[in-house]
Write an enzyme that holds these catalytic residues in place. Structure first.
Site, PDB file in Angstrom:
ATOM      1  N   ASN A 151       0.817  -1.216   0.000  1.00 11.84           N
ATOM      2  CA  ASN A 151       0.000   0.000   0.000  1.00 11.84           C
ATOM      3  C   ASN A 151       0.851   1.265   0.000  1.00 11.84           C
ATOM      4  O   ASN A 151       1.964   1.310   0.517  1.00 11.84           O
ATOM      5  CB  ASN A 151      -0.994  -0.012   1.163  1.00 11.84           C
ATOM      6  CG  ASN A 151      -0.314   0.143   2.498  1.00 11.84           C
ATOM      7  OD1 ASN A 151      -0.083   1.257   2.956  1.00 11.84           O
ATOM      8  ND2 ASN A 151       0.050  -0.974   3.110  1.00 11.84           N
TER       9      ASN A 151
ATOM     10  N   THR B 166       1.959   3.255   3.438  1.00 11.88           N
ATOM     11  CA  THR B 166       3.126   2.729   4.146  1.00 11.88           C
ATOM     12  C   THR B 166       4.405   3.019   3.375  1.00 11.88           C
ATOM     13  O   THR B 166       5.431   3.369   3.955  1.00 11.88           O
ATOM     14  CB  THR B 166       2.972   1.211   4.379  1.00 11.88           C
ATOM     15  OG1 THR B 166       1.715   0.974   5.000  1.00 11.88           O
ATOM     16  CG2 THR B 166       4.077   0.671   5.261  1.00 11.88           C
TER      17      THR B 166
ATOM     18  N   CYS C 106      -3.606  -3.816  -6.306  1.00  6.25           N
ATOM     19  CA  CYS C 106      -3.371  -5.247  -6.417  1.00  6.25           C
ATOM     20  C   CYS C 106      -4.636  -6.022  -6.678  1.00  6.25           C
ATOM     21  O   CYS C 106      -4.591  -7.217  -6.861  1.00  6.25           O
ATOM     22  CB  CYS C 106      -2.708  -5.738  -5.151  1.00  6.25           C
ATOM     23  SG  CYS C 106      -3.689  -5.352  -3.733  1.00  6.25           S
TER      24      CYS C 106
END
Ligand SMILES: [Zn+2]
Length: 339
Positions: A126, A129, A181
């Protein structure tokens, strides 16, 4: 095992001096999914001194196709990935100091680890992060290696603070945010190709062979037989808020941190309470059972199911609410259970 690293020390760019460097270094792996599994295994086999691996999720059946550290037993036990990875990696190489951390890689957690970290490897899925890793790496001058993959496509870039552009600089050139994703699935070889790029770079950084470090942004599509390598030296922005002349590290600012997160590629919402003081899992299991849920658990988490409602509660108070992408709905369930 005296000859344990013989094939690696025979490789001239590493040699015995390189091996000694590798074994004196501490690598922090952010994420223990597909990329984290493979990156961690390669570096632990290579004899890194210490490896810390952070992950907030637990092992599920759909992970086994590409997340090489995990087994059917881990799925059956619903082990947190950080705990399952720690167990497996210790069995692979008992000489390495391995520590699994179950939880979010928040800016606070990253800052606590920064001291004594020689390299960070991005194995997360992600954007939030990654940008926090980028700012921490710049603030504490820690090299880090970006990697991402989706479908048959992958990419990697090595960031050396003070030398290369940072991820925030690159955003102006490459649409990294657009990588999600949950659109095209993923195949194992794409994962392995990114791991190969990340770990080769990791070894160069660990043995301090700075001249060998790749300065280009590499991307490939294994299904369409495409491979590209883009020069990035001109992407460095002197006004960049992460690595420029007057850095502000915008992604370490608490305001940028979501407490409710939709997890990548899954109908799952994570709720992280504002104060992570931890919960008494046994007591919670009793309370949740009384509400009519079927409850199972292990020392790290409890999982509960009632009809279509399914969730997992971790010791640190985080919950993964399954079967929804609706954060408001997930929050209301969380508050009903724990409020
Ligand atoms: Zn920058």
């Amino acid at each position: 095992m005296n000859d344990r690293y013989s094939r690696q020390t025979l490789f001239p760019p590493i040699g015995q001096p390189g091996q000694e460097k590798i074994s004196s270094k501490h690598v922090v792996m952010i994420g223990a999914g597909a990329l984290g599994s493979g990156n961690a295994e390669v570096l632990v086999r290579a004899g890194v001194g210490r490896l810390t691996i952070i992950d907030r999720d637990y092992v599920e059946g759909s992970n086994l196709q590409r997340q090489q550290l995990y087994t059917e037993e881990d799925v059956a036990e619903k082990l947190p990935k950080a705990a399952a990875a720690e167990k497996r990696l210790k069995a692979v190489n008992s000489e390495v100091g391995i520590r699994g951390i179950i939880g979010d890689a928040t800016p606070e957690v990253l800052a606590e680890l920064a001291e004594g970290t020689d390299l960070i490897i991005d194995s997360t899925d992600n954007f939030e992060t990654r940008m926090a890793i980028n700012d921490i790496a710049q603030k504490y001058k820690i090299p880090w290696i970006y990697g991402a993959c989706v479908a048959s496509f992958g990419m990697s870039f090595t960031i050396i603070p003070g030398e290369t552009p940072c991820l925030n600089c690159l955003l102006k050139t490459i649409p990294i945010q657009g990588m999600t994703c949950d659109t095209g699935g993923i195949i194992g070889p794409a994962v392995q190709m990114v791991i190969a790029h990340q770990t080769a770079e990791a070894l160069k950084v660990l043995v301090e062979d700075w001249e060998a470090v790749r300065t280009s942004f590499v991307s490939f599509d294994l299904w369409r037989n495409q491979y590209s390598s883009m020069k990035m030296s001109r992407a460095k922005d002197p006004h960049c808020l992460s690595c420029g002349d007057h850095p502000e590290y915008p992604y370490l600012n608490a305001d940028n941190r979501a407490k409710t997160t939709i997890l990548c590629g899954r109908d799952t919402v994570q709720i992280r309470p504002p104060h992570q003081s931890g919960v008494n899992l046994q007591e919670m299991a009793g309370r949740i059972k009384a509400l009519g849920y079927e409850v199972k658990g292990n020392p790290y988490l409890i999982s509960a199911e009632m009809g279509p409602n399914r969730f997992v509660l971790f010791q640190d108070g985080r919950a993964l609410i399954h079967g929804t992408k609706d954060t408001a709905q997930a929050k209301s369930l969380y508050n009903r259970l724990l409020g």
